[in-house]
Design an enzyme around this catalytic site. Sequence first.
Site, mmCIF file in Angstrom:
data_model
loop_
_atom_site.group_PDB
_atom_site.id
_atom_site.type_symbol
_atom_site.label_atom_id
_atom_site.label_comp_id
_atom_site.label_asym_id
_atom_site.label_seq_id
_atom_site.Cartn_x
_atom_site.Cartn_y
_atom_site.Cartn_z
ATOM 1 N N SER A 257 0.830 -1.198 0.000
ATOM 2 C CA SER A 257 0.000 0.000 0.000
ATOM 3 C C SER A 257 0.872 1.259 0.000
ATOM 4 O O SER A 257 1.696 1.426 -0.908
ATOM 5 C CB SER A 257 -0.954 -0.040 1.202
ATOM 6 O OG SER A 257 -1.988 0.906 1.079
ATOM 7 N N ASP A 314 -8.384 -4.695 -6.666
ATOM 8 C CA ASP A 314 -7.976 -3.783 -5.596
ATOM 9 C C ASP A 314 -7.995 -2.351 -6.130
ATOM 10 O O ASP A 314 -7.161 -1.975 -6.961
ATOM 11 C CB ASP A 314 -6.568 -4.165 -5.123
ATOM 12 C CG ASP A 314 -6.055 -3.247 -4.016
ATOM 13 O OD1 ASP A 314 -6.804 -2.356 -3.575
ATOM 14 O OD2 ASP A 314 -4.898 -3.438 -3.596
ATOM 15 N N HIS A 378 -7.543 -5.638 -0.829
ATOM 16 C CA HIS A 378 -6.328 -4.845 -0.617
ATOM 17 C C HIS A 378 -5.428 -5.437 0.473
ATOM 18 O O HIS A 378 -4.257 -5.080 0.566
ATOM 19 C CB HIS A 378 -6.703 -3.410 -0.246
ATOM 20 C CG HIS A 378 -5.523 -2.498 -0.098
ATOM 21 N ND1 HIS A 378 -4.628 -2.257 -1.133
ATOM 22 C CD2 HIS A 378 -5.070 -1.772 0.959
ATOM 23 C CE1 HIS A 378 -3.690 -1.421 -0.725
ATOM 24 N NE2 HIS A 378 -3.923 -1.117 0.537
#
Length: 395
Positions: A257, A314, A378
């Site tokens: 991320s 995602d 995610h």
Amino acid sequence: MGLILPISKCSTLSTKRLGARRFKITSSWNSGFNHYPVSDRAVAELRDRWMEFQGIKNWEGLLDPLDDDLRKEILRYGKFVEAAYRCFDFDMSSPSYATCLYPKSSMLTNCGLDKTGYRVVKNLYATCVVQMPRWTKKTFPSLASPRSSWIGYVAVCDDAKEIVRLGRRDIVIAYRGTATSSEWLENFRATLTCLPDNMTTPDENYDQPMVQSGLLSLYTTNTQCDQSLQDTIREEIRKIVDKYSDEPLSITITGHSLGAALATLTACDITTNFSNAPIVSVVSFGGPRVGNKSFRCQLEKSGTNVLRIVNSDDPVTKVPGFVIDDDIDDMAEKGTTHVASTGMPSWLQKCMEVTQWVYAEVGKELRLSSKGDIATCHDLKTYLHLVTLVKNVQL
């Protein structure tokens, strides 16, 4: 003194040039390979091909189907990212909130990575410029967060057997993803801004490299009390490269991320500022976009190897901004934030770029797919699960 790898079973050294950097390539154990038992052959295979797994050939022929040895390497680096999450104190009521739960000496042991052969040598902190408004501290105390937070670590492989198995001494820089409210605010500062001069290499053929504003701020901001993440990285890499200059090295930067984006920016900084840097590779999971086309060109010119593991379901991997794509067929595969440049007037494309919202995908993409809600798609665990199971991938 650095570790000296055995040479009797190694072929001659060759030299690979990427951008302004030079480093030695060792092709190991080519002779007598068939005389090794199966277990030793697996070691020899990794040691002989480690530069391929680090992206020296842009992972050609390794992603579809996914090479089993590369799969193991991706999962191995994913565990270092998991450790960055496990070490972070998420408890907002704790006096140690947003710091590391463990000392460097026991960090990997507490995360179940005591047998990896790596040792943590540096804690990493990132500083946010944007803070929550003062009135929120009383109204919503749970949103309060420190300006500087622990975001990852640097670890060096110092186990002799593991170094022989890997074929080199590996340095890992691992970053966690977004965890504090201030980091979320930095994420929302998504317009592009120019890289500072000390992170660029002048090139008349390209426009100014630009990256996401909040990301660059997290990487470069310092205070009277806190050193910037950038300065910490540069100091530590300089020490490591000088200390182990007489042996094969690799620098692998990994993250999830926000950490994936920071990994790419960190790699760019290292390859731009260290002409003597070893091979530098990024293994990122579920990362957002980082910069524009000129930024991508700088990465490629400097020889930075980037492998992006992307879940097509995602949404984080499809932001920020949008991409002007030259390939209409490829555009459909990557999501609605890609805009076809075919047939677009040059003046219109230029106007779109002036908005500072036109990004570019970087590196090589390993595209996977799962179903579920946004959080599940995610989640790092989902990514590692997909890598474990995948056979044929979407390229």
